[in-house]
Design a protein around this motif. Structure first.
Motif, PDB file in Angstrom:
ATOM      1  N   PHE A 170      43.298  -0.715  77.881  1.00 44.68           N
ATOM      2  CA  PHE A 170      43.150  -1.217  76.510  1.00 44.68           C
ATOM      3  C   PHE A 170      42.678  -2.671  76.476  1.00 44.68           C
ATOM      4  CE2 PHE A 170      46.457   2.085  76.354  1.00 44.68           C
ATOM      5  CZ  PHE A 170      45.841   2.968  75.467  1.00 44.68           C
ATOM      6  N   GLY A 171      42.312  -3.215  77.625  1.00 42.08           N
ATOM      7  CA  GLY A 171      41.936  -4.617  77.703  1.00 42.08           C
ATOM      8  C   GLY A 171      40.761  -4.992  76.820  1.00 42.08           C
ATOM      9  N   PHE A 172      39.691  -4.204  76.889  1.00 45.51           N
ATOM     10  CA  PHE A 172      38.505  -4.545  76.099  1.00 45.51           C
ATOM     11  C   PHE A 172      38.767  -4.359  74.612  1.00 45.51           C
ATOM     12  CE2 PHE A 172      34.357  -3.465  74.152  1.00 45.51           C
ATOM     13  CZ  PHE A 172      33.695  -4.652  74.428  1.00 45.51           C
ATOM     14  N   GLY A 173      39.504  -3.324  74.255  1.00 43.61           N
ATOM     15  CA  GLY A 173      39.842  -3.106  72.847  1.00 43.61           C
ATOM     16  C   GLY A 173      40.644  -4.269  72.291  1.00 43.61           C
ATOM     17  N   LEU A 174      41.597  -4.759  73.065  1.00 43.93           N
ATOM     18  CA  LEU A 174      42.400  -5.914  72.657  1.00 43.93           C
ATOM     19  C   LEU A 174      41.523  -7.152  72.490  1.00 43.93           C
ATOM     20  CD1 LEU A 174      45.191  -7.305  72.254  1.00 43.93           C
ATOM     21  CD2 LEU A 174      45.238  -7.649  74.728  1.00 43.93           C
ATOM     22  N   PHE A 175      40.632  -7.350  73.447  1.00 41.92           N
ATOM     23  CA  PHE A 175      39.709  -8.488  73.384  1.00 41.92           C
ATOM     24  C   PHE A 175      38.829  -8.422  72.136  1.00 41.92           C
ATOM     25  CE2 PHE A 175      35.332  -9.885  74.443  1.00 41.92           C
ATOM     26  CZ  PHE A 175      35.562 -11.253  74.563  1.00 41.92           C
ATOM     27  N   TYR A 176      38.266  -7.263  71.870  1.00 45.88           N
ATOM     28  CA  TYR A 176      37.354  -7.111  70.729  1.00 45.88           C
ATOM     29  C   TYR A 176      38.099  -7.274  69.403  1.00 45.88           C
ATOM     30  CZ  TYR A 176      33.569  -5.266  67.855  1.00 45.88           C
ATOM     31  OH  TYR A 176      32.577  -5.119  66.922  1.00 45.88           O
ATOM     32  N   LEU A 177      39.269  -6.674  69.303  1.00 50.18           N
ATOM     33  CA  LEU A 177      40.082  -6.793  68.092  1.00 50.18           C
ATOM     34  C   LEU A 177      40.433  -8.255  67.824  1.00 50.18           C
ATOM     35  CD1 LEU A 177      41.676  -5.341  65.818  1.00 50.18           C
ATOM     36  CD2 LEU A 177      43.614  -5.234  67.402  1.00 50.18           C
ATOM     37  N   GLY A 178      40.824  -8.959  68.871  1.00 46.56           N
ATOM     38  CA  GLY A 178      41.107 -10.378  68.736  1.00 46.56           C
ATOM     39  C   GLY A 178      39.888 -11.158  68.285  1.00 46.56           C
ATOM     40  N   GLY A 179      38.717 -10.762  68.781  1.00 44.71           N
ATOM     41  CA  GLY A 179      37.485 -11.424  68.380  1.00 44.71           C
ATOM     42  C   GLY A 179      37.209 -11.285  66.897  1.00 44.71           C
ATOM     43  N   LEU A 180      37.446 -10.105  66.354  1.00 38.90           N
ATOM     44  CA  LEU A 180      37.256  -9.889  64.918  1.00 38.90           C
ATOM     45  C   LEU A 180      38.167 -10.801  64.105  1.00 38.90           C
ATOM     46  CD1 LEU A 180      37.006  -5.989  64.643  1.00 38.90           C
ATOM     47  CD2 LEU A 180      35.174  -7.644  64.204  1.00 38.90           C
ATOM     48  N   ILE A 181      39.419 -10.881  64.511  1.00 38.31           N
ATOM     49  CA  ILE A 181      40.406 -11.638  63.735  1.00 38.31           C
ATOM     50  C   ILE A 181      40.225 -13.144  63.904  1.00 38.31           C
ATOM     51  CG2 ILE A 181      42.870 -12.102  63.437  1.00 38.31           C
ATOM     52  CD1 ILE A 181      43.369  -9.190  64.339  1.00 38.31           C
ATOM     53  N   ILE A 182      40.161 -13.607  65.145  1.00 35.23           N
ATOM     54  CA  ILE A 182      40.086 -15.047  65.406  1.00 35.23           C
ATOM     55  C   ILE A 182      38.800 -15.655  64.861  1.00 35.23           C
ATOM     56  CG2 ILE A 182      40.001 -16.812  67.199  1.00 35.23           C
ATOM     57  CD1 ILE A 182      42.758 -15.518  66.792  1.00 35.23           C
ATOM     58  N   SER A 183      37.686 -14.933  64.974  1.00 37.10           N
ATOM     59  CA  SER A 183      36.409 -15.502  64.535  1.00 37.10           C
ATOM     60  C   SER A 183      36.351 -15.707  63.023  1.00 37.10           C
ATOM     61  CB  SER A 183      35.244 -14.611  64.989  1.00 37.10           C
ATOM     62  OG  SER A 183      35.284 -13.345  64.342  1.00 37.10           O
TER      63      SER A 183
ATOM     64  N   SER B 183      29.978 -20.166  61.179  1.00 42.62           N
ATOM     65  CA  SER B 183      31.290 -20.581  61.653  1.00 42.62           C
ATOM     66  C   SER B 183      31.956 -19.468  62.455  1.00 42.62           C
ATOM     67  CB  SER B 183      32.180 -20.978  60.472  1.00 42.62           C
ATOM     68  OG  SER B 183      33.499 -21.238  60.890  1.00 42.62           O
ATOM     69  N   ALA B 184      31.837 -18.228  61.976  1.00 49.89           N
ATOM     70  CA  ALA B 184      32.416 -17.087  62.696  1.00 49.89           C
ATOM     71  C   ALA B 184      31.762 -16.911  64.054  1.00 49.89           C
ATOM     72  CB  ALA B 184      32.276 -15.812  61.865  1.00 49.89           C
ATOM     73  N   HIS B 185      30.461 -17.174  64.149  1.00 48.55           N
ATOM     74  CA  HIS B 185      29.763 -17.090  65.431  1.00 48.55           C
ATOM     75  C   HIS B 185      30.358 -18.092  66.419  1.00 48.55           C
ATOM     76  CE1 HIS B 185      25.835 -15.453  63.407  1.00 48.55           C
ATOM     77  NE2 HIS B 185      26.876 -14.666  63.246  1.00 48.55           N
ATOM     78  N   LEU B 186      30.584 -19.304  65.940  1.00 48.05           N
ATOM     79  CA  LEU B 186      31.105 -20.361  66.807  1.00 48.05           C
ATOM     80  C   LEU B 186      32.538 -20.071  67.250  1.00 48.05           C
ATOM     81  CD1 LEU B 186      29.682 -23.449  64.885  1.00 48.05           C
ATOM     82  CD2 LEU B 186      29.012 -22.693  67.170  1.00 48.05           C
ATOM     83  N   TRP B 187      33.382 -19.671  66.302  1.00 46.74           N
ATOM     84  CA  TRP B 187      34.767 -19.367  66.644  1.00 46.74           C
ATOM     85  C   TRP B 187      34.848 -18.145  67.556  1.00 46.74           C
ATOM     86  CZ3 TRP B 187      38.674 -22.533  66.379  1.00 46.74           C
ATOM     87  CH2 TRP B 187      38.653 -23.581  65.459  1.00 46.74           C
ATOM     88  N   GLY B 188      33.968 -17.178  67.319  1.00 52.07           N
ATOM     89  CA  GLY B 188      33.935 -16.006  68.186  1.00 52.07           C
ATOM     90  C   GLY B 188      33.537 -16.375  69.602  1.00 52.07           C
ATOM     91  N   ALA B 189      32.536 -17.244  69.725  1.00 55.21           N
ATOM     92  CA  ALA B 189      32.087 -17.698  71.044  1.00 55.21           C
ATOM     93  C   ALA B 189      33.209 -18.437  71.767  1.00 55.21           C
ATOM     94  CB  ALA B 189      30.864 -18.601  70.891  1.00 55.21           C
ATOM     95  N   ALA B 190      33.895 -19.341  71.052  1.00 50.99           N
ATOM     96  CA  ALA B 190      34.994 -20.099  71.655  1.00 50.99           C
ATOM     97  C   ALA B 190      36.126 -19.173  72.090  1.00 50.99           C
ATOM     98  CB  ALA B 190      35.512 -21.138  70.662  1.00 50.99           C
ATOM     99  N   TYR B 191      36.449 -18.218  71.236  1.00 55.02           N
ATOM    100  CA  TYR B 191      37.492 -17.250  71.572  1.00 55.02           C
ATOM    101  C   TYR B 191      37.115 -16.453  72.813  1.00 55.02           C
ATOM    102  CZ  TYR B 191      39.800 -12.695  71.438  1.00 55.02           C
ATOM    103  OH  TYR B 191      40.462 -11.544  71.785  1.00 55.02           O
ATOM    104  N   GLY B 192      35.866 -16.010  72.883  1.00 58.27           N
ATOM    105  CA  GLY B 192      35.424 -15.219  74.035  1.00 58.27           C
ATOM    106  C   GLY B 192      35.592 -15.967  75.340  1.00 58.27           C
ATOM    107  N   VAL B 193      35.261 -17.261  75.336  1.00 58.39           N
ATOM    108  CA  VAL B 193      35.395 -18.079  76.538  1.00 58.39           C
ATOM    109  C   VAL B 193      36.869 -18.293  76.886  1.00 58.39           C
ATOM    110  CG1 VAL B 193      35.018 -20.392  77.487  1.00 58.39           C
ATOM    111  CG2 VAL B 193      33.171 -19.231  76.246  1.00 58.39           C
ATOM    112  N   ILE B 194      37.659 -18.692  75.893  1.00 56.34           N
ATOM    113  CA  ILE B 194      39.073 -19.007  76.144  1.00 56.34           C
ATOM    114  C   ILE B 194      39.847 -17.772  76.583  1.00 56.34           C
ATOM    115  CG2 ILE B 194      41.234 -19.753  75.049  1.00 56.34           C
ATOM    116  CD1 ILE B 194      39.480 -21.583  73.255  1.00 56.34           C
TER     117      ILE B 194
END
Length: 202
Positions: A83-96, A169-180
């Motif tokens: 479920f790792g990728f699903g968790l990552f993607y879901l977090g990306g939607l919310i955090i971004s 803004s969502a693009h930037l926050w999504g990018a930062a989240y992906g790296v972190i």
């Protein structure tokens, strides 16, 4: 085809196509701050990513997700489980989208839709793994790290201008989240990335 990626692609395409001709479905899923602030419809922090403005918006996001999501699902499955990728993607939607939502939570005129923030997270996580891989930008091969720098610069510039319908803004926050997220999940990726930057020919 990794199974989680396939599910995300299928669900996003199906719901987006259904919403193209169904205004009520869009209204039920789109991120609209008053619905969250007053009605506590927190699911909108996820469902906004299942609908898109038009076919080109959907195509661009899904193609990007398809090409880079295959690599990233394998990566996150190896270190976090099935479920790792699903968790990552879901977090990306919310955090971004969260900073934009908090900024506009009392703005009844604000709406947002599309998976661009989560897709940016996938793309930038990939850049950490393969900074010198070639990415086709309008059919021109560009190193991933160069594209990332240009992408961030453009997004910051456009976000400060505050024009258009794209949520930069969502693009930037999504990018930062992906790296972190990627660095926290697998710390060795950071020194490997820094080492790779010094070896552009590798």
């Amino acid at each position: 085809m990794p199974i989680t990626l396939l599910i995300i692609l299928a669900a996003t395409c199906i719901v987006s196509f259904m919403a193209f001709n169904n205004r009520r479905l869009i209204d039920d899923l789109i991120l609209w701050p008053p619905a969250i602030e007053r009605k506590k419809e927190y699911y909108r922090l996820v469902t906004y990513g299942l609908i898109h403005a038009d076919g080109m918006h959907l195509l661009f996001n899904m193609l990007t997700l398809f090409f880079f999501g295959r690599v990233m699902e394998s990566f996150f499955t190896a270190i976090l489980g099935a479920f790792g990728f699903g968790l990552f993607y879901l977090g990306g939607l919310i955090i971004s989208i969260l900073p934009t939502y908090l900024k506009n939570r009392r703005n009844s005129n604000y709406h947002s839709l599309g998976a661009s923030g989560a897709v940016s997270a996938v793309l930038f996580a990939y850049v950490l793994l393969e900074p010198w891989a070639r990415i086709l930008v309008w059919f021109v091969p560009v190193p991933a790290i160069i594209y990332a720098v240009l992408y961030v610069g453009y997004s910051i510039y456009m976000d400060q201008r505050g024009q258009g319908n794209i949520n930069h803004s969502a693009h930037l926050w999504g990018a930062a989240y992906g790296v972190i997220f990627t660095v926290v999940a697998y710390p060795p990726v950071l020194p490997r990335f820094l080492g790779a930057l010094l070896q552009p020919g590798m």
